[in-house]
Design a protein around this motif. Sequence first.
Motif, mmCIF file in Angstrom:
data_model
loop_
_atom_site.group_PDB
_atom_site.id
_atom_site.type_symbol
_atom_site.label_atom_id
_atom_site.label_comp_id
_atom_site.label_asym_id
_atom_site.label_seq_id
_atom_site.Cartn_x
_atom_site.Cartn_y
_atom_site.Cartn_z
ATOM 1 N N THR A 211 -6.410 5.479 -4.199
ATOM 2 C CA THR A 211 -5.746 4.874 -3.039
ATOM 3 C C THR A 211 -4.260 5.202 -3.022
ATOM 4 O O THR A 211 -3.693 5.562 -1.974
ATOM 5 N N LEU A 214 -3.755 8.776 -1.875
ATOM 6 C CA LEU A 214 -3.938 8.923 -0.426
ATOM 7 C C LEU A 214 -2.713 8.390 0.328
ATOM 8 O O LEU A 214 -2.247 8.993 1.302
ATOM 9 N N GLN A 217 0.127 10.726 0.353
ATOM 10 C CA GLN A 217 -0.016 11.838 1.300
ATOM 11 C C GLN A 217 0.317 11.413 2.730
ATOM 12 O O GLN A 217 0.070 12.159 3.684
ATOM 13 N N ARG A 219 -0.873 8.528 4.240
ATOM 14 C CA ARG A 219 -1.954 7.791 4.891
ATOM 15 C C ARG A 219 -1.732 6.285 4.725
ATOM 16 O O ARG A 219 -1.508 5.806 3.608
ATOM 17 N N HIS A 220 -1.798 5.567 5.840
ATOM 18 C CA HIS A 220 -1.537 4.126 5.820
ATOM 19 C C HIS A 220 -2.751 3.295 6.243
ATOM 20 O O HIS A 220 -2.725 2.072 6.129
ATOM 21 N N ARG A 221 -3.788 3.972 6.746
ATOM 22 C CA ARG A 221 -5.010 3.276 7.158
ATOM 23 C C ARG A 221 -6.157 3.781 6.286
ATOM 24 O O ARG A 221 -7.055 4.494 6.714
ATOM 25 N N VAL A 222 -6.103 3.396 5.033
ATOM 26 C CA VAL A 222 -7.104 3.840 4.061
ATOM 27 C C VAL A 222 -8.236 2.811 4.030
ATOM 28 O O VAL A 222 -8.005 1.619 3.826
ATOM 29 N N ASP A 296 -7.156 6.707 8.722
ATOM 30 C CA ASP A 296 -6.681 8.072 8.507
ATOM 31 C C ASP A 296 -7.054 8.588 7.116
ATOM 32 O O ASP A 296 -6.680 9.712 6.741
ATOM 33 N N ALA A 297 -7.765 7.769 6.344
ATOM 34 C CA ALA A 297 -8.263 8.193 5.033
ATOM 35 C C ALA A 297 -9.477 7.338 4.673
ATOM 36 O O ALA A 297 -9.542 6.157 5.026
ATOM 37 N N ASP A 323 -6.368 15.070 10.337
ATOM 38 C CA ASP A 323 -6.478 13.722 10.902
ATOM 39 C C ASP A 323 -6.982 12.703 9.887
ATOM 40 O O ASP A 323 -6.694 11.516 10.010
ATOM 41 N N VAL A 324 -7.715 13.177 8.912
ATOM 42 C CA VAL A 324 -8.310 12.259 7.936
ATOM 43 C C VAL A 324 -8.431 12.972 6.588
ATOM 44 O O VAL A 324 -8.744 14.158 6.520
ATOM 45 N N LEU A 325 -8.130 12.240 5.536
ATOM 46 C CA LEU A 325 -8.371 12.705 4.172
ATOM 47 C C LEU A 325 -9.546 11.911 3.606
ATOM 48 O O LEU A 325 -9.615 10.687 3.782
#
Length: 395
Positions: A211, A214, A217, A219-222, A296-297, A323-325
């Motif tokens: 987490t 991510l 990188q 990403r704030h909406r994991v 976004d992840a 767009d997504v990891l």
Amino acid sequence: MTPIASSPLDRPTTSVVSLSHRMAEQLRRRVSAGELRVGQALPSERQLATEFGVARDTARAAIKSLELDGVIVRNGQRRRIERVPARHRGLLATTIGILTIHRDREVFRRCPGWESVVDLGAMEEIRTRKHNPLILQIEALTAPEAWTELLDRPPRGVVVCSAVHRNVAASEALRRLQQAGVPVVVEGDPAGAEVYDRVVSDHARGAELMTAWLIAQGRHRVVTMLPSQPYNQYWAQRRLEGYRRAMRAAGLEPLAPIYQAFHGEAGLSERDRFNSGLMNTLGCLYDFKHTSGGFDAVMAASDAQVPMVIAACRKLGMTPGRDVLVGGYDNFWNEWTDRPFEAEPPAATVDKDNALIGREMVRLLLSERIPGQGSRIVAVPPRLIHPVSGESTSH
């Protein structure tokens, strides 16, 4: 009390010494098998003499032998079972059993994520200690005579891979070993394993590493995806704890997890099974995207889930890597059979270091116990892996 001997021990040509020795050995077996438990009162000389069909002098000599061995202690006229008799002599003193189950695809594979690597790590540590590994396949231990022979002359101890926990015969096998006083170390920490020494992967730390990476990188909406099967809940709960810890450390609000059933339909081809799982995953991600503000992840439960997650994101119009990891877990993506259906690797994965888990199980089994110490637990730290670059983050 169920008689041990099928016929009286006394014979006109048998000496009292040999009779008492045979009787003492059968009593030792009863203690080893858990029929007479530590702390339990021993039946009286008269009761034992009647049961075995011997004279009281013979019964007294057998009991005396057990007292000299420390198996029985006497307090006045009463005797009780003090400990399980020592049976590890000769070759058995350096033999460690590995309780396992049949695996069609995993046997002796060295891909780090496969559960069989736990067994391989245990075997390597056993050999390093100059001990002898003994493979005990649980499917071959169903006959009563197999258990009689095993518990009559057991190995020094037994280590048990987590795959065995999910086998219906596992609880009975572990119960028999425990009652017989055979040291047992199990992998994992499912409900009911608290009575055994355990070696576990630090799932909370693994999820925290993933987490945090991510988030680093950008990403704030994991969101994390977890299985809904009850037997998985112990590690799923710990991963959720690690995920929440990392999110809060970054000042982000943790999102509700996506719970999904990961079983495939029996009889389907690999392609049809993948498509069935894809539709299931797509429905879960679609619902989350339109009811919870998007993501976004995704932190998948394992590398096995990654191809379906990535394929589902594509169908939602999201480009993986931009767009997504998608993060995986268990570090076996390079070996996974679904790669032909979706070739994009996870952005990162977590290696539980299964070989080290197996080694730690043997080390714990052979380590000295502190008197009065309860069950022990050792947590093995995982590593974050970047599959494309081959880099790893130290734990």
